[in-house]
Write an enzyme that holds these catalytic residues in place. Structure first.
Site, PDB file in Angstrom:
ATOM      1  N   ILE A 178      10.638  -2.862  45.561  1.00 43.99           N
ATOM      2  CA  ILE A 178       9.796  -3.473  44.530  1.00 43.99           C
ATOM      3  C   ILE A 178       8.853  -2.342  44.120  1.00 43.99           C
ATOM      4  O   ILE A 178       7.975  -1.961  44.887  1.00 43.99           O
ATOM      5  CB  ILE A 178       9.008  -4.686  45.054  1.00 43.99           C
ATOM      6  CG1 ILE A 178       9.964  -5.787  45.504  1.00 43.99           C
ATOM      7  CG2 ILE A 178       8.056  -5.199  43.978  1.00 43.99           C
ATOM      8  CD1 ILE A 178       9.282  -6.980  46.132  1.00 43.99           C
ATOM      9  N   PRO A 179       9.058  -1.752  42.944  1.00 42.68           N
ATOM     10  CA  PRO A 179       8.415  -0.477  42.608  1.00 42.68           C
ATOM     11  C   PRO A 179       6.932  -0.567  42.251  1.00 42.68           C
ATOM     12  O   PRO A 179       6.516  -0.267  41.123  1.00 42.68           O
ATOM     13  CB  PRO A 179       9.257   0.017  41.431  1.00 42.68           C
ATOM     14  CG  PRO A 179       9.733  -1.235  40.777  1.00 42.68           C
ATOM     15  CD  PRO A 179       9.977  -2.205  41.900  1.00 42.68           C
ATOM     16  N   CYS A 180       6.121  -0.925  43.213  1.00 42.52           N
ATOM     17  CA  CYS A 180       4.679  -1.021  42.993  1.00 42.52           C
ATOM     18  C   CYS A 180       4.065   0.345  42.720  1.00 42.52           C
ATOM     19  O   CYS A 180       2.974   0.434  42.143  1.00 42.52           O
ATOM     20  CB  CYS A 180       4.003  -1.707  44.180  1.00 42.52           C
ATOM     21  SG  CYS A 180       4.380  -0.968  45.780  1.00 42.52           S
ATOM     22  N   HIS A 181       4.773   1.417  43.068  1.00 42.31           N
ATOM     23  CA  HIS A 181       4.273   2.767  42.794  1.00 42.31           C
ATOM     24  C   HIS A 181       4.216   3.056  41.292  1.00 42.31           C
ATOM     25  O   HIS A 181       3.536   3.982  40.870  1.00 42.31           O
ATOM     26  CB  HIS A 181       5.144   3.821  43.506  1.00 42.31           C
ATOM     27  CG  HIS A 181       6.591   3.779  43.127  1.00 42.31           C
ATOM     28  ND1 HIS A 181       7.477   2.900  43.734  1.00 42.31           N
ATOM     29  CD2 HIS A 181       7.298   4.468  42.210  1.00 42.31           C
ATOM     30  CE1 HIS A 181       8.678   3.083  43.199  1.00 42.31           C
ATOM     31  NE2 HIS A 181       8.595   4.025  42.274  1.00 42.31           N
TER      32      HIS A 181
END
Length: 174
Positions: free
Chosen positions: A124-127
């Site tokens: 989950i690309p929270c970056h």
């Protein structure tokens, strides 16, 4: 609930990958003090996940196709986490953009807190969420890892090969 886990040796350092009965539930960066039962260590159960992580770090995968167990989150948190998965590879959005995308511009702080609690970072690309002024803001794995992930994706989006693993690891350790 039966919990299984493994250690994935990534260019960012060893990641602890944890799953329950319905899918991957957490990824922990180095330094987590969470203790896991050694009986639950099942590397073979994570073959698909580790293969997809290998592909991602090699620049060959832009999105993950894994079963996730996000049941520990509230309805609001799950809504934010679903929206995070819509952010295109190699791009970033601000916390405000994310709040507007879920129809809750009035909940900016709650959105930011939820991004910070993403249980399965990288997948989950929270970056990909940054400050409104373009600055890097908090990341559970440290800003050096967030920067490394964004640089990996920027190279991939530009059609360039990723940095060699040793260079990538040096970047994350500096």
């Amino acid at each position: 609930m039966t919990t299984s886990w493994t250690i994935y040796e990534s260019p960012l350092g060893p990641l602890t990958v944890i799953a329950g009965a319905s899918g991957m539930s957490r990824i922990r960066f180095p330094g987590s003090d969470e203790r896991l039962d050694e009986a639950g260590r099942r590397p073979a159960a994570f073959a698909v996940a580790t293969e997809q992580l290998d592909e991602y770090f090699a620049g060959d995968r832009q999105a993950f196709e894994l079963d996730l167990d996000l049941s520990a989150g509230t309805a609001f948190q799950r809504k934010v986490w679903v929206q995070l998965r819509v952010i295109p590879y190699g791009t970033t959005v601000s916390y405000g953009d994310l709040a507007r995308a879920i129809g809750r511009p009035d909940r900016l702080r709650a959105v930011a807190a939820t991004v910070g609690r993403t249980p399965v970072p990288i997948v989950i690309p929270c970056h990909r969420v940054i400050g409104a002024d373009g600055s890097l803001t908090g990341y559970g794995g440290g800003l050096h890892r967030k920067q490394a992930l964004l640089e990996l994706e920027a190279r991939g989006a530009a059609g360039q090969a990723p940095e060699p693993a040793w260079a990538f690891r040096q970047l994350t350790l500096s």
